[in-house]
Design an enzyme around this catalytic site. Structure first.
Site, short mmCIF file in Angstrom:
data_model
loop_
_atom_site.label_atom_id
_atom_site.label_comp_id
_atom_site.label_asym_id
_atom_site.label_seq_id
_atom_site.Cartn_x
_atom_site.Cartn_y
_atom_site.Cartn_z
N GLY A 1 -5.41 -0.58 13.26
CA GLY A 1 -4.16 -0.39 14.01
C GLY A 1 -3.41 -1.70 14.23
N ASP B 1 0.51 3.49 4.41
CA ASP B 1 -0.50 4.27 3.67
C ASP B 1 -1.68 4.62 4.57
OD1 ASP B 1 -1.15 1.58 3.77
OD2 ASP B 1 -2.16 1.54 1.85
N ASP C 1 -5.77 -0.33 -2.15
CA ASP C 1 -6.49 -1.20 -3.08
C ASP C 1 -7.81 -1.70 -2.54
OD1 ASP C 1 -5.29 -2.97 -1.07
OD2 ASP C 1 -5.97 -4.60 -2.37
N ASP D 1 -5.81 1.65 10.02
CA ASP D 1 -7.25 1.40 10.08
C ASP D 1 -7.56 0.86 11.49
OD1 ASP D 1 -9.83 0.41 9.46
OD2 ASP D 1 -9.29 0.11 7.39
N ARG E 1 -5.01 0.74 -7.13
CA ARG E 1 -3.81 1.34 -6.51
C ARG E 1 -3.25 2.48 -7.35
NH1 ARG E 1 -2.11 -2.12 -2.20
NH2 ARG E 1 -2.40 -4.33 -2.60
N THR F 1 -1.99 -3.87 12.08
CA THR F 1 -0.76 -4.00 11.29
C THR F 1 0.36 -3.17 11.92
OG1 THR F 1 -2.12 -4.23 9.31
CG2 THR F 1 0.21 -3.76 8.97
N GLY G 1 0.77 -1.25 0.00
CA GLY G 1 0.00 0.00 0.00
C GLY G 1 0.80 1.29 0.00
C1 PRP Z 1 -3.67 -2.44 4.47
C2 PRP Z 1 -2.92 -1.14 4.60
C3 PRP Z 1 -2.29 -1.25 5.97
C4 PRP Z 1 -3.28 -2.07 6.75
C5 PRP Z 1 -4.06 -1.18 7.66
O1 PRP Z 1 -2.79 -3.43 4.04
O2 PRP Z 1 -1.94 -0.98 3.61
O3 PRP Z 1 -1.06 -1.93 5.93
O4 PRP Z 1 -4.12 -2.72 5.79
O5 PRP Z 1 -5.04 -1.91 8.32
P1 PRP Z 1 -5.07 -2.16 9.89
O6 PRP Z 1 -4.72 -0.87 10.59
O7 PRP Z 1 -6.50 -2.55 10.10
O8 PRP Z 1 -4.13 -3.28 10.21
P2 PRP Z 1 -3.22 -4.79 3.34
O9 PRP Z 1 -3.10 -5.92 4.31
O10 PRP Z 1 -4.54 -4.61 2.66
O11 PRP Z 1 -2.06 -4.98 2.27
P3 PRP Z 1 -1.55 -3.94 1.14
O12 PRP Z 1 -0.59 -2.98 1.83
O13 PRP Z 1 -0.87 -4.83 0.15
O14 PRP Z 1 -2.74 -3.21 0.55
#
Ligand code: PRP
Length: 178
Positions: free
Chosen positions: A107, A102, A161, A105, A167, A109, A46
């Site tokens: 939190g 990016d 995405d 959401d 993207r 990750t 992302g």
């Molecule tokens: C999306 C985004 C963040 C994460 C945020 O990644 O890029 O890394 O989710 O969400 P969270 O705060 O709820 O954890 P995704 O797993 O979709 O992979 P991507 O980066 O390849 O889009």
């Protein structure tokens, strides 16, 4: 409209440019007395467009590295199961690290990756996210450099995405997933 699934434009290109400029200025100021070069770590996939624009406005010596994590799979709701798909290439021990994301959401990750990187004993670790969705937060995270807070809508474009699509949009739009 080229993409009928996009119900509205949330952050147009000029606002993205201003936001990245503002973040870069704050980061430049924060690292003005850096001893060694900054290590900028992007979370794939992302952050790839945001990070490319951001580093071009950073005036401190830096190196880049990337990590791939995945939490959404193909869905629109964070699974909570955050997987490391590809780890960093270099050691961050005793380095000044800036983590670039990016969107924060739930939190999950960010909190997982921050914990993981802290265990590797960096000299400092700060985090930067272009977008934040405070109303979706499940795990509290501190964001040192935050671009824009958005409502709990599904944002795509500028790296973000839905099922790996959108993207490439130069702006951030909203889709209503089926
Ligand atoms: C999306 C985004 C963040 C994460 C945020 O990644 O890029 O890394 O989710 O969400 P969270 O705060 O709820 O954890 P995704 O797993 O979709 O992979 P991507 O980066 O390849 O889009």
């Amino acid at each position: 409209m080229r993409y009928p699934e996009i119900s509205k434009i949330l952050v147009p290109e000029d606002e993205l440019r201003r936001t990245v400029g503002r973040l870069a200025a704050a980061i430049n100021l924060s690292y003005r007395d850096l001893e060694k070069e900054l290590m900028v770590v992007g979370l794939l996939r992302g952050s790839f467009i945001f990070m490319a624009d951001l580093v071009r406005q950073l005036e401190v010596p830096l190196v880049v590295d990337f990590m791939t994590l995945s939490s959404y799979g193909d869905g629109t709701v964070s699974s909570g199961d955050v997987k490391v798909v590809m780890d960093l290439d270099s050691s961050i021990e005793n380095r000044d690290v800036l983590l670039v994301e990016d969107i924060v959401d739930t939190g999950r990750t960010f909190s997982k990756v921050v914990r993981m990187l802290q265990n590797r004993n960096p000299r400092s670790l700060k985090v930067c996210s272009l977008l934040s969705k405070p109303s979706a937060r499940v795990v509290e995270v501190h964001i040192d450099f935050c671009g824009l807070e958005i409502a709990n809508e599904f944002a795509v474009g500028y790296g973000l995405d839905y099922r790996q699509r959108f993207r490439n949009l130069p702006y951030i739009g909203v889709i209503d997933p089926p």
